[in-house]
Scaffold this motif. Structure first.
Motif, PDB file in Angstrom:
ATOM      1  N   SER A 157      26.557  16.376 -53.915  1.00  0.00           N
ATOM      2  CA  SER A 157      25.097  16.992 -53.869  1.00  0.00           C
ATOM      3  C   SER A 157      24.499  17.014 -55.376  1.00  0.00           C
ATOM      4  O   SER A 157      25.267  16.966 -56.222  1.00  0.00           O
ATOM      5  N   THR A 158      23.090  16.567 -55.495  1.00  0.00           N
ATOM      6  CA  THR A 158      22.544  16.227 -56.639  1.00  0.00           C
ATOM      7  C   THR A 158      21.304  16.759 -56.536  1.00  0.00           C
ATOM      8  O   THR A 158      20.693  17.257 -55.373  1.00  0.00           O
ATOM      9  N   SER A 159      20.212  16.829 -57.609  1.00  0.00           N
ATOM     10  CA  SER A 159      18.841  17.227 -57.330  1.00  0.00           C
ATOM     11  C   SER A 159      18.045  16.346 -56.323  1.00  0.00           C
ATOM     12  O   SER A 159      17.303  16.741 -55.809  1.00  0.00           O
ATOM     13  N   ARG A 160      18.704  15.173 -56.351  1.00  0.00           N
ATOM     14  CA  ARG A 160      17.905  14.184 -55.473  1.00  0.00           C
ATOM     15  C   ARG A 160      18.341  14.205 -53.751  1.00  0.00           C
ATOM     16  O   ARG A 160      17.716  13.832 -52.951  1.00  0.00           O
ATOM     17  N   LEU A 161      19.679  14.569 -53.821  1.00  0.00           N
ATOM     18  CA  LEU A 161      20.406  14.750 -52.728  1.00  0.00           C
ATOM     19  C   LEU A 161      20.870  16.281 -52.584  1.00  0.00           C
ATOM     20  O   LEU A 161      22.022  16.143 -52.704  1.00  0.00           O
ATOM     21  N   PRO A 162      20.171  17.168 -52.348  1.00  0.00           N
ATOM     22  CA  PRO A 162      20.503  18.553 -52.325  1.00  0.00           C
ATOM     23  C   PRO A 162      21.770  18.796 -51.410  1.00  0.00           C
ATOM     24  O   PRO A 162      22.619  19.660 -51.717  1.00  0.00           O
ATOM     25  N   ASP A 163      21.574  18.259 -50.085  1.00  0.00           N
ATOM     26  CA  ASP A 163      22.519  18.370 -49.215  1.00  0.00           C
ATOM     27  C   ASP A 163      23.692  17.404 -49.028  1.00  0.00           C
ATOM     28  O   ASP A 163      24.569  17.383 -48.435  1.00  0.00           O
ATOM     29  N   GLY A 164      23.671  16.392 -50.219  1.00  0.00           N
ATOM     30  CA  GLY A 164      24.522  15.314 -50.330  1.00  0.00           C
ATOM     31  C   GLY A 164      24.043  14.349 -49.269  1.00  0.00           C
ATOM     32  O   GLY A 164      23.009  14.298 -48.682  1.00  0.00           O
ATOM     33  N   HIS A 165      24.916  13.246 -49.048  1.00  0.00           N
ATOM     34  CA  HIS A 165      24.810  12.354 -47.848  1.00  0.00           C
ATOM     35  C   HIS A 165      25.939  11.740 -47.477  1.00  0.00           C
ATOM     36  O   HIS A 165      27.041  11.770 -48.120  1.00  0.00           O
ATOM     37  N   VAL A 166      26.011  11.223 -46.005  1.00  0.00           N
ATOM     38  CA  VAL A 166      27.129  10.436 -45.760  1.00  0.00           C
ATOM     39  C   VAL A 166      26.885   9.258 -44.919  1.00  0.00           C
ATOM     40  O   VAL A 166      25.820   9.187 -44.428  1.00  0.00           O
ATOM     41  N   SER A 167      27.707   8.158 -45.368  1.00  0.00           N
ATOM     42  CA  SER A 167      27.224   6.714 -44.596  1.00  0.00           C
ATOM     43  C   SER A 167      28.709   6.565 -43.989  1.00  0.00           C
ATOM     44  O   SER A 167      29.762   6.584 -44.670  1.00  0.00           O
ATOM     45  N   VAL A 168      28.763   5.583 -42.931  1.00  0.00           N
ATOM     46  CA  VAL A 168      29.955   5.067 -42.349  1.00  0.00           C
ATOM     47  C   VAL A 168      29.958   3.668 -42.735  1.00  0.00           C
ATOM     48  O   VAL A 168      29.184   2.679 -42.635  1.00  0.00           O
ATOM     49  N   VAL A 169      31.074   3.328 -43.509  1.00  0.00           N
ATOM     50  CA  VAL A 169      31.486   2.047 -43.561  1.00  0.00           C
ATOM     51  C   VAL A 169      31.654   1.073 -42.363  1.00  0.00           C
ATOM     52  O   VAL A 169      32.289   1.195 -41.720  1.00  0.00           O
TER      53      VAL A 169
END
Length: 150
Positions: free
Chosen positions: A66-78
């Motif tokens: 989580s960051t100010s630009r990604l408050p909910d975080g993010h997930v990606s699939v390799v």
């Protein structure tokens, strides 16, 4: 704050201001991981249930903090490992409302441990300038457990 747009929400719900396509439900559907809620919470939620790693592997989920630009975080699939510091991922809602496949992500961490990454930004046809902190990779493998004989 003009010109600074937070990236798409990845709260894992039924849609936010960016519509119904969000990263957490997409990653869950692609991998079969039984995790829910905000993407940034997947790391803690998966501890002891799924394997955690600092090395990418096809099918693993890269979890952004989580960051100010990604408050909910993010997930990606390799999707593919292209070298020690480069992978391709499939992800939803990095660009609002879209599913993108084969997106380049590079490790820019000091220790080559995938704790900081840059992500391809299609609108400018190059790697994004922002560096995003990550927890690492979750895979469907069982976590490493000590041997009962140890």
């Amino acid at each position: 704050m003009a010109g600074v747009l937070p990236l798409a929400a990845c709260g894992g719900g039924r849609g936010g201001w960016n519509g119904p396509v969000q990263c957490a439900p997409y990653a869950r559907a692609e991998t079969g991981l039984r995790l829910s809620g905000a993407a940034a919470g997947w790391w803690r939620q998966s501890a002891g249930v799924y394997a955690h790693s600092r090395m990418p592997a096809p099918g693993a989920v890269l979890v952004f903090r989580s960051t100010s630009r990604l408050p909910d975080g993010h997930v990606s699939v390799v999707r593919q490992v292209r070298g020690t510091r480069a992978i391709l991922v499939d992800q939803a809602n990095w660009e609002p409302g879209r599913v993108d496949r084969g997106v380049p992500v590079v490790d820019v961490s000091r220790d080559n441990d995938w704790s900081a990454v840059r992500v391809w930004w299609q609108p400018v046809h190059s790697m994004g300038k922002s560096v995003y902190p990550t927890y690492g990779f979750i895979s469907r493998d069982l976590p490493q457990r000590p041997s009962p004989d140890a």
